[in-house]
Design a protein around this motif. Sequence first.
Motif, PDB file in Angstrom:
ATOM      1  N   HIS A 136       0.816  -1.208   0.000  1.00 21.56           N
ATOM      2  CA  HIS A 136       0.000   0.000   0.000  1.00 21.56           C
ATOM      3  C   HIS A 136       0.856   1.267   0.000  1.00 21.56           C
ATOM      4  CE1 HIS A 136      -3.628  -2.342   0.717  1.00 21.56           C
ATOM      5  NE2 HIS A 136      -3.003  -2.957   1.713  1.00 21.56           N
ATOM      6  N   TYR A 137       1.957   1.220   0.725  1.00 19.31           N
ATOM      7  CA  TYR A 137       2.832   2.387   0.910  1.00 19.31           C
ATOM      8  C   TYR A 137       4.291   1.972   0.734  1.00 19.31           C
ATOM      9  CZ  TYR A 137      -1.470   3.917   3.163  1.00 19.31           C
ATOM     10  OH  TYR A 137      -2.783   4.203   3.429  1.00 19.31           O
ATOM     11  N   PRO A 138       4.728   1.729  -0.512  1.00 17.17           N
ATOM     12  CA  PRO A 138       6.090   1.227  -0.743  1.00 17.17           C
ATOM     13  C   PRO A 138       7.191   2.153  -0.218  1.00 17.17           C
ATOM     14  CG  PRO A 138       4.832   1.285  -2.804  1.00 17.17           C
ATOM     15  CD  PRO A 138       3.954   1.841  -1.742  1.00 17.17           C
ATOM     16  N   LEU A 139       6.948   3.449  -0.186  1.00 19.84           N
ATOM     17  CA  LEU A 139       7.979   4.362   0.310  1.00 19.84           C
ATOM     18  C   LEU A 139       8.267   4.171   1.802  1.00 19.84           C
ATOM     19  CD1 LEU A 139       7.227   7.679  -1.619  1.00 19.84           C
ATOM     20  CD2 LEU A 139       9.094   6.041  -1.976  1.00 19.84           C
ATOM     21  N   LEU A 140       7.323   3.598   2.508  1.00 23.71           N
ATOM     22  CA  LEU A 140       7.565   3.314   3.933  1.00 23.71           C
ATOM     23  C   LEU A 140       8.582   2.200   4.135  1.00 23.71           C
ATOM     24  CD1 LEU A 140       4.029   3.567   5.582  1.00 23.71           C
ATOM     25  CD2 LEU A 140       5.906   5.211   5.658  1.00 23.71           C
ATOM     26  N   GLY A 141       8.932   1.518   3.056  1.00 23.80           N
ATOM     27  CA  GLY A 141       9.923   0.453   3.151  1.00 23.80           C
ATOM     28  C   GLY A 141      11.237   0.917   3.742  1.00 23.80           C
ATOM     29  N   TRP A 142      11.581   2.162   3.497  1.00 26.24           N
ATOM     30  CA  TRP A 142      12.838   2.706   4.035  1.00 26.24           C
ATOM     31  C   TRP A 142      12.830   2.759   5.556  1.00 26.24           C
ATOM     32  CZ3 TRP A 142      16.860   2.963   1.005  1.00 26.24           C
ATOM     33  CH2 TRP A 142      16.659   3.062  -0.361  1.00 26.24           C
TER      34      TRP A 142
END
Length: 176
Positions: free
Chosen positions: A125-131
């Motif tokens: 849902h929120y790939p940028l939160l992967g960091w």
Amino acid sequence: MNAVRRLSRVERGWCRAANRWGARQAVRAYFRAVSRLGDGMFWYALIATVALVDGWRGLTVAMQLAAVGLVTALLYRRLKRWTRRTRPCNRDPRIRAWVAPLDEFSFPSGHTLHAVAFTCVALPHYPLLGWILVPFALSVAASRVVLGVHYPSDVLAAAGLGGVLALVSHWVAALA
């Protein structure tokens, strides 16, 4: 010596080696903080943030995260009561518990189960939160062994279960 005993001895050796890292003040402080956040605070904040920031989509994702959290909590409590595996710090006097365990038994790691499940639910849902989520989940998993309260197999099994539960939740959400 049978294979299970040999594997158990090797795993306790890994526990002792990881646990020695906790003797370093900076390492211990980091993993204690990560472990404390992994008690739930970090995940509750994630659920609240996506619900508040991303409108109806965020509310839907927050409900999926909350449902996965409930299932993981029920599952790990049942597994702990069923397996009754002694924690490494209670089995080997050379392994020090650098934090107080939240419950009596070791298998599986509830912290890791939640960390992996929540991360695997949130990332599509929120790939940028992967960091943020991936390093945090990995740190939570490592913290459990370094802090002397879990075996590596507790953590690995919990990670696998968390991944499977996240996949099932995505499948169920797609059907809805």
